[in-house]
Design a protein around this motif. Structure first.
Motif, PDB file in Angstrom:
ATOM      1  N   GLN A 297      -5.796  13.956  -8.358  1.00 52.81           N
ATOM      2  CA  GLN A 297      -5.638  15.302  -7.775  1.00 52.81           C
ATOM      3  C   GLN A 297      -5.436  15.295  -6.260  1.00 52.81           C
ATOM      4  O   GLN A 297      -5.508  16.350  -5.626  1.00 52.81           O
ATOM      5  CB  GLN A 297      -6.844  16.214  -8.132  1.00 52.81           C
ATOM      6  N   THR A 298      -5.173  14.111  -5.663  1.00 50.67           N
ATOM      7  CA  THR A 298      -5.015  14.080  -4.201  1.00 50.67           C
ATOM      8  C   THR A 298      -3.558  14.227  -3.783  1.00 50.67           C
ATOM      9  O   THR A 298      -3.266  14.531  -2.623  1.00 50.67           O
ATOM     10  CB  THR A 298      -5.521  12.745  -3.601  1.00 50.67           C
ATOM     11  N   GLY A 299      -2.622  13.954  -4.706  1.00 49.37           N
ATOM     12  CA  GLY A 299      -1.204  13.995  -4.362  1.00 49.37           C
ATOM     13  C   GLY A 299      -0.700  12.690  -3.762  1.00 49.37           C
ATOM     14  O   GLY A 299       0.492  12.537  -3.516  1.00 49.37           O
ATOM     15  N   TRP A 300      -1.605  11.709  -3.512  1.00 46.65           N
ATOM     16  CA  TRP A 300      -1.217  10.447  -2.877  1.00 46.65           C
ATOM     17  C   TRP A 300      -1.672   9.241  -3.715  1.00 46.65           C
ATOM     18  O   TRP A 300      -2.730   9.287  -4.328  1.00 46.65           O
ATOM     19  CB  TRP A 300      -1.842  10.328  -1.480  1.00 46.65           C
ATOM     20  N   VAL A 301      -0.842   8.184  -3.700  1.00 45.05           N
ATOM     21  CA  VAL A 301      -1.203   6.942  -4.388  1.00 45.05           C
ATOM     22  C   VAL A 301      -1.099   5.789  -3.395  1.00 45.05           C
ATOM     23  O   VAL A 301      -0.068   5.620  -2.727  1.00 45.05           O
ATOM     24  CB  VAL A 301      -0.243   6.667  -5.581  1.00 45.05           C
ATOM     25  N   GLU A 302      -2.171   4.982  -3.291  1.00 46.12           N
ATOM     26  CA  GLU A 302      -2.158   3.847  -2.360  1.00 46.12           C
ATOM     27  C   GLU A 302      -1.299   2.733  -2.946  1.00 46.12           C
ATOM     28  O   GLU A 302      -1.454   2.365  -4.112  1.00 46.12           O
ATOM     29  CB  GLU A 302      -3.594   3.360  -2.158  1.00 46.12           C
ATOM     30  N   ILE A 303      -0.357   2.210  -2.156  1.00 43.55           N
ATOM     31  CA  ILE A 303       0.498   1.140  -2.701  1.00 43.55           C
ATOM     32  C   ILE A 303       0.358  -0.212  -2.004  1.00 43.55           C
ATOM     33  O   ILE A 303       0.626  -1.241  -2.611  1.00 43.55           O
ATOM     34  CB  ILE A 303       2.000   1.536  -2.759  1.00 43.55           C
ATOM     35  N   LEU A 304      -0.054  -0.227  -0.730  1.00 48.82           N
ATOM     36  CA  LEU A 304      -0.173  -1.540  -0.074  1.00 48.82           C
ATOM     37  C   LEU A 304      -1.012  -1.481   1.191  1.00 48.82           C
ATOM     38  O   LEU A 304      -1.322  -0.402   1.702  1.00 48.82           O
ATOM     39  CB  LEU A 304       1.207  -2.130   0.225  1.00 48.82           C
ATOM     40  N   GLY A 305      -1.366  -2.684   1.692  1.00 46.66           N
ATOM     41  CA  GLY A 305      -2.035  -2.827   2.980  1.00 46.66           C
ATOM     42  C   GLY A 305      -1.105  -3.556   3.936  1.00 46.66           C
ATOM     43  O   GLY A 305      -0.273  -4.363   3.514  1.00 46.66           O
ATOM     44  N   CYS A 306      -1.238  -3.250   5.245  1.00 48.42           N
ATOM     45  CA  CYS A 306      -0.300  -3.852   6.199  1.00 48.42           C
ATOM     46  C   CYS A 306      -0.873  -3.843   7.601  1.00 48.42           C
ATOM     47  O   CYS A 306      -1.964  -3.322   7.835  1.00 48.42           O
ATOM     48  CB  CYS A 306       1.023  -3.085   6.170  1.00 48.42           C
ATOM     49  N   GLY A 307      -0.128  -4.402   8.539  1.00 51.68           N
ATOM     50  CA  GLY A 307      -0.558  -4.374   9.931  1.00 51.68           C
ATOM     51  C   GLY A 307       0.223  -5.362  10.769  1.00 51.68           C
ATOM     52  O   GLY A 307       1.104  -6.066  10.272  1.00 51.68           O
ATOM     53  N   MET A 308      -0.112  -5.396  12.083  1.00 49.76           N
ATOM     54  CA  MET A 308       0.505  -6.364  12.988  1.00 49.76           C
ATOM     55  C   MET A 308      -0.323  -7.651  12.931  1.00 49.76           C
ATOM     56  O   MET A 308      -1.556  -7.600  13.016  1.00 49.76           O
ATOM     57  CB  MET A 308       0.514  -5.816  14.430  1.00 49.76           C
ATOM     58  N   VAL A 309       0.361  -8.778  12.782  1.00 47.93           N
ATOM     59  CA  VAL A 309      -0.343 -10.061  12.624  1.00 47.93           C
ATOM     60  C   VAL A 309      -1.269 -10.293  13.827  1.00 47.93           C
ATOM     61  O   VAL A 309      -0.854 -10.164  14.989  1.00 47.93           O
ATOM     62  CB  VAL A 309       0.662 -11.231  12.488  1.00 47.93           C
TER      63      VAL A 309
END
Ligand code: 2NL
Length: 364
Positions: A297-309
């Motif tokens: 019911q949030t409207g959002w789905v988490e798909i990945l993690g990321c960032g600057m090395v």
């Protein structure tokens, strides 16, 4: 030397035990001789049975030669002649049986029935994990990423230390990681980052790679958790790589993977190997954002993690963080595969049940 000269044939079997060693063995040889004469075979296995029984290393002929010990010295020469003759007899019979079995083979030309139906070659299908993995790979390949791979059995340094994980980090816990008994420094990799570490160590820049593969965690197996699963990680390192490059790359990926209308949401997060770090959500591809079971019911789905090395990671691999920057990301394959193909139990992926697998024959 002829056995008949011993004229033992007329002795009744009950007397055998009273006979001296040599006479007893000669009687035995006569029995075996009859058996050999009457031996017939109807299969290659029976030929082999004959060989093992009479001519094998623990066979009758070998055993009889062993009886030489119990023969009186004055009889040894004569006994040896009998034995040799018996051995040649058994060997000749073996060759004859072999010849007859070879000529019994059906003629391949005459016995071949060309009207019989052939053995069907059944089509297999791609595994759903491979389907999703290939889709992810091909999207990044179009952006110039190439595929890299590396070992699943890894040392502590490439899996943890190089990635800026402190000595006491909880991921290193025996509870979470499979260690190899043989060597406490070895483990089953917990992510595919070890591949990126190894690529960076090679010292050839820039790097633009995608690293798909199997990873392992010490979990109790259930519908929602497994002790191995699959990941795709990505790494881009060059001069002047920024978070803006990361955002635009992931936006392209999400549009290709989940549809042109997808919206993105970056949430701040923490990983020891990236700084800053973020988690990426996409607007729910099931309900379009209005709220459903998949997006809770949030409207959002988490798909990945990321960032600057993290600069420490670059330094650990011999890359100057003052000159180079880079981004990295990582995503699981099982979850999107489950959503895409409506699979409700992780265990189905690794049970090799043909009823499950053949449902993907026409899937892409
Ligand atoms: C997740 C998060 C991530 C990375 C993986 C990475 C690799 C190197 C250096 C820095 Cl060598 N980072 N990988 C970075 C951020 C997130 O994965 O949730 N994966 C399933």
């Amino acid at each position: 030397m002829n056995l008949a000269s011993f004229t033992l044939y007329h002795l009744p079997p009950t007397l055998t035990s009273y006979l001296c060693g040599m006479e007893q063995v000669l009687r035995q040889i006569e029995t075996y001789r009859k058996e050999i004469e009457n031996f017939s075979i109807s299969s290659p296995q029976q030929l082999e049975d004959y060989r093992i029984r009479f001519l094998g290393t623990k066979g009758i002929v070998k055993n009889l030669f062993g009886e030489m010990r119990s023969i009186l010295p004055e009889n040894k020469k004569e006994f040896g002649l009998v034995l040799n003759e018996f051995k040649q007899f058994a060997e000749a019979r073996y060759e004859a049986l072999k010849q007859s079995s070879a000529s019994d083979q059906p003629s391949t030309v005459n016995d071949l029935d060309l009207s019989l139906p052939g053995n069907p070659v059944e089509f297999g299908s791609r595994h759903p994990i491979s389907l999703v993995r290939n889709r992810i790979i091909s999207i990044f390949q179009r952006l110039g990423f190439s595929v890299a791979d590396g070992p699943e059995i890894e040392d502590d340094w490439h899996n943890f230390t190089a990635l800026n994980l402190p000595e006491n980090h909880s991921a290193r816990d025996m509870q979470d990681t499979f260690y190899i008994n043989q060597n406490p420094d070895w483990l089953l990799r917990t992510h595919t980052s070890n591949v990126q570490i190894r690529e960076m160590q090679k010292g050839k820049l820039p790097i633009r790679i995608i690293c798909p593969g199997r990873v392992y965690r010490n979990e109790t197996i259930s519908a929602r958790a497994h002790c191995f699963f699959h990941q795709v990680e990505g790494l881009y390192i060059d001069e002047n790589v920024s978070f803006a490059d990361l955002k635009q790359t992931l936006y392209f990926f999400a549009q290709e993977m989940y549809g042109k209308d997808v919206k993105l949401r970056f949430r701040p997060s923490y990983f020891p190997f990236t700084e800053p770090s973020a988690e990426l959500d996409v607007s729910c591809f099931i309900c379009g954002g209005s709220g459903c079971r998949v997006c809770k019911q949030t409207g959002w789905v988490e798909i990945l993690g990321c960032g600057m090395v993290h600069p420490n990671v670059l330094e650990n691999c011999g890359i100057d963080p003052e000159k180079y920057t880079g981004y990295a990301f990582g995503m699981g394959i099982e979850r999107p595969a489950m959503l895409l193909y409506q699979i409700n139990d992780l265990r189905l992926f690794s049970e090799n049940d043909i009823r499950f697998l053949k449902q993907f024959t026409s899937a892409v």
